[in-house]
Motif scaffolding. Structure first.
Motif, short mmCIF file in Angstrom:
data_model
loop_
_atom_site.label_atom_id
_atom_site.label_comp_id
_atom_site.label_asym_id
_atom_site.label_seq_id
_atom_site.Cartn_x
_atom_site.Cartn_y
_atom_site.Cartn_z
N ALA A 61 0.82 -1.21 0.00
CA ALA A 61 0.00 0.00 0.00
C ALA A 61 0.86 1.26 0.00
CB ALA A 61 -0.92 -0.01 1.22
N LEU A 62 1.97 1.24 0.72
CA LEU A 62 2.84 2.42 0.77
C LEU A 62 3.52 2.67 -0.57
CD1 LEU A 62 4.38 1.80 4.28
CD2 LEU A 62 2.90 3.71 3.66
N LEU A 63 3.97 1.61 -1.23
CA LEU A 63 4.60 1.77 -2.54
C LEU A 63 3.60 2.29 -3.57
CD1 LEU A 63 6.86 -1.42 -2.67
CD2 LEU A 63 7.56 0.95 -2.27
N LEU A 64 2.37 1.79 -3.52
CA LEU A 64 1.36 2.28 -4.45
C LEU A 64 1.01 3.74 -4.19
CD1 LEU A 64 -1.09 -0.78 -4.64
CD2 LEU A 64 0.55 0.00 -6.38
N ALA A 65 1.11 4.16 -2.92
CA ALA A 65 0.81 5.55 -2.58
C ALA A 65 1.93 6.50 -2.96
CB ALA A 65 0.51 5.67 -1.09
N GLY A 66 3.11 5.97 -3.31
CA GLY A 66 4.22 6.84 -3.70
C GLY A 66 5.31 6.97 -2.67
N ALA A 165 -4.20 -6.33 13.46
CA ALA A 165 -2.80 -6.15 13.80
C ALA A 165 -2.47 -4.68 13.66
CB ALA A 165 -1.91 -7.01 12.90
N PRO A 166 -2.42 -3.91 14.74
CA PRO A 166 -2.06 -2.49 14.65
C PRO A 166 -0.63 -2.34 14.12
CG PRO A 166 -3.04 -3.00 16.79
CD PRO A 166 -2.74 -4.30 16.13
N LEU A 167 -0.39 -1.28 13.39
CA LEU A 167 0.94 -1.04 12.84
C LEU A 167 1.24 0.45 12.83
CD1 LEU A 167 0.51 -0.05 9.58
CD2 LEU A 167 -0.18 -2.43 9.43
N THR A 168 2.53 0.75 12.84
CA THR A 168 3.03 2.12 12.79
C THR A 168 4.04 2.22 11.66
OG1 THR A 168 2.77 2.34 15.18
CG2 THR A 168 4.14 3.97 14.08
N VAL A 169 3.93 3.28 10.86
CA VAL A 169 4.82 3.50 9.73
C VAL A 169 5.63 4.77 10.00
CG1 VAL A 169 4.99 3.91 7.25
CG2 VAL A 169 3.22 2.39 8.15
N GLU A 170 6.94 4.64 10.02
CA GLU A 170 7.84 5.78 10.19
C GLU A 170 8.36 6.21 8.84
OE1 GLU A 170 10.91 4.76 12.88
OE2 GLU A 170 9.58 4.42 14.60
N THR A 171 8.10 7.45 8.48
CA THR A 171 8.58 8.03 7.24
C THR A 171 9.44 9.24 7.56
OG1 THR A 171 6.71 9.54 6.94
CG2 THR A 171 6.45 7.28 6.13
N LEU A 192 -0.86 9.92 4.36
CA LEU A 192 0.58 10.14 4.39
C LEU A 192 0.90 11.62 4.16
CD1 LEU A 192 1.78 7.10 2.26
CD2 LEU A 192 1.95 7.35 4.74
N PRO A 193 1.89 12.18 4.86
CA PRO A 193 2.27 13.58 4.62
C PRO A 193 2.95 13.72 3.26
CG PRO A 193 3.78 12.54 6.16
CD PRO A 193 2.67 11.55 5.94
N ASP A 194 2.91 14.92 2.72
CA ASP A 194 3.51 15.17 1.40
C ASP A 194 5.01 14.88 1.40
OD1 ASP A 194 1.03 15.92 0.50
OD2 ASP A 194 1.37 18.07 0.84
N ALA A 195 5.67 15.10 2.53
CA ALA A 195 7.11 14.89 2.59
C ALA A 195 7.50 13.43 2.46
CB ALA A 195 7.67 15.46 3.89
N ALA A 196 6.55 12.52 2.69
CA ALA A 196 6.85 11.09 2.60
C ALA A 196 6.63 10.53 1.21
CB ALA A 196 5.99 10.32 3.59
N LEU A 197 6.08 11.33 0.31
CA LEU A 197 5.77 10.86 -1.03
C LEU A 197 6.83 11.31 -2.01
CD1 LEU A 197 1.95 11.66 -1.08
CD2 LEU A 197 3.08 9.53 -0.41
N GLN A 198 7.01 10.51 -3.06
CA GLN A 198 7.98 10.85 -4.09
C GLN A 198 7.47 12.05 -4.88
OE1 GLN A 198 8.63 7.86 -7.05
NE2 GLN A 198 10.73 8.50 -7.39
N ALA A 243 19.94 13.52 -10.59
CA ALA A 243 18.48 13.51 -10.68
C ALA A 243 17.88 12.44 -9.77
CB ALA A 243 18.04 13.29 -12.13
N SER A 244 18.53 11.26 -9.75
CA SER A 244 18.00 10.20 -8.90
C SER A 244 18.19 10.53 -7.42
CB SER A 244 18.68 8.88 -9.23
OG SER A 244 20.08 8.97 -8.97
N ARG A 245 19.33 11.13 -7.06
CA ARG A 245 19.56 11.47 -5.65
C ARG A 245 18.68 12.63 -5.20
NH1 ARG A 245 26.19 11.20 -5.14
NH2 ARG A 245 26.36 8.94 -5.48
N ALA A 246 18.36 13.53 -6.10
CA ALA A 246 17.48 14.64 -5.74
C ALA A 246 16.11 14.14 -5.33
CB ALA A 246 17.36 15.63 -6.89
N GLY A 247 15.62 13.15 -6.06
CA GLY A 247 14.33 12.59 -5.69
C GLY A 247 14.37 11.88 -4.35
N ARG A 248 15.50 11.22 -4.02
CA ARG A 248 15.62 10.54 -2.75
C ARG A 248 15.75 11.52 -1.58
NH1 ARG A 248 19.81 5.62 -4.34
NH2 ARG A 248 18.43 4.59 -5.84
#
Length: 251
Positions: A61-66, A165-171, A192-198, A243-248
């Protein structure tokens, strides 16, 4: 068969035999009569939430969300109660019991999973089910407040036990909560916050960079200078890495 009724004085839930017409409340010690509406049927989804499945579904779900950089922490599964109120108009309202039993996103509908009676041997593997924390009158009031036709008669009121099963996601942007629901085979997460998305790719910058590198490479070929060609190739490789590092970094 045992049914769930609420004390008319204090609202405390009790499990009694379906044939009883009165009972003594364990909380206020009052003698209560079962009248007006029958006891609420208790049902159980005979499935246990798997932490491994929760991890896999959350990652998908997280990968599909970006999201690209995150850590998932899954807690041990536990049972939670959900009131299911259905009106004759076809509207359904689902309310946790208690209201904070499910962390993170809100569950709007129950999963399309098999249901069995409480005490059924197929539900023997679940942990002991505690008393629900929300009384039936409260659940009915919340359902009527959410229905588009609040005056429609109530068709069914059930207490359904689910394994989650409760879960916590750290971004890099924040920490979000959610849960994996057995029977639904999916996870529900807080937004998800905008900062966690690509970040989206800027098409104009990509076109400008491609044109610049093409011209540099053509110039190196035209002048027949090995040093110029090596420099143009280095610029092409370096631009791709940047370009790839800027996105990361933006994550």
């Amino acid at each position: 068969m045992a049914v769930l009724v609420c004390c008319p004085r204090c609202g405390a839930p009790h499990r009694i035999a379906a044939s009883l017409t009165r009972f003594t409340c364990d909380y206020c010690q009052g003698l209560a009569e079962v009248s007006g509406s029958p006891g609420v049927e208790e049902l159980v989804v005979p499935l246990i939430a798997s932490p491994v499945a929760a991890q896999d579904q959350a990652r998908r779900a997280l990968l599909l969300a970006g999201a690209r950089r995150f850590r998932i922490h899954v807690e041990p599964p536990r049972s939670v109660a959900m009131w299911q109120i259905v009106s004759r108009a076809g509207e359904e309202h689902v309310l946790p019991a208690p209201a904070d039993a499910l962390p993170g996103a809100r569950l709007l509908r129950l999963p399309a999973a098999p249901l069995v009676q409480r005490g059924d041997p197929r539900a023997a593997g679940l942990e002991p089910l505690p008393q629900p924390g929300v009384d039936l009158p409260h659940a009915l009031a919340a359902a009527r407040a959410a229905f588009e036709e609040p005056e429609a008669p109530i068709e069914a009121a059930r207490l359904v036990w689910l394994s989650v099963a409760p879960l916590t996601v750290e971004t890099s942007g924040a920490t979000v909560r959610g849960f994996y629901l057995a029977g639904a085979e999916r996870v529900l997460l807080e937004p998800l916050p905008d900062a966690a998305l690509q970040p989206p790719v800027d098409g104009r910058r990509v076109q400008f960079l491609a044109a610049f590198l093409t011209l540099s490479l053509l110039a190196g070929v035209a002048v027949h200078d090995p040093a110029w060609r090596a420099a143009a190739g280095g610029c092409l490789l370096g631009a791709g890495l940047l370009a790839s590092r800027a996105g990361r970094r933006s994550l």
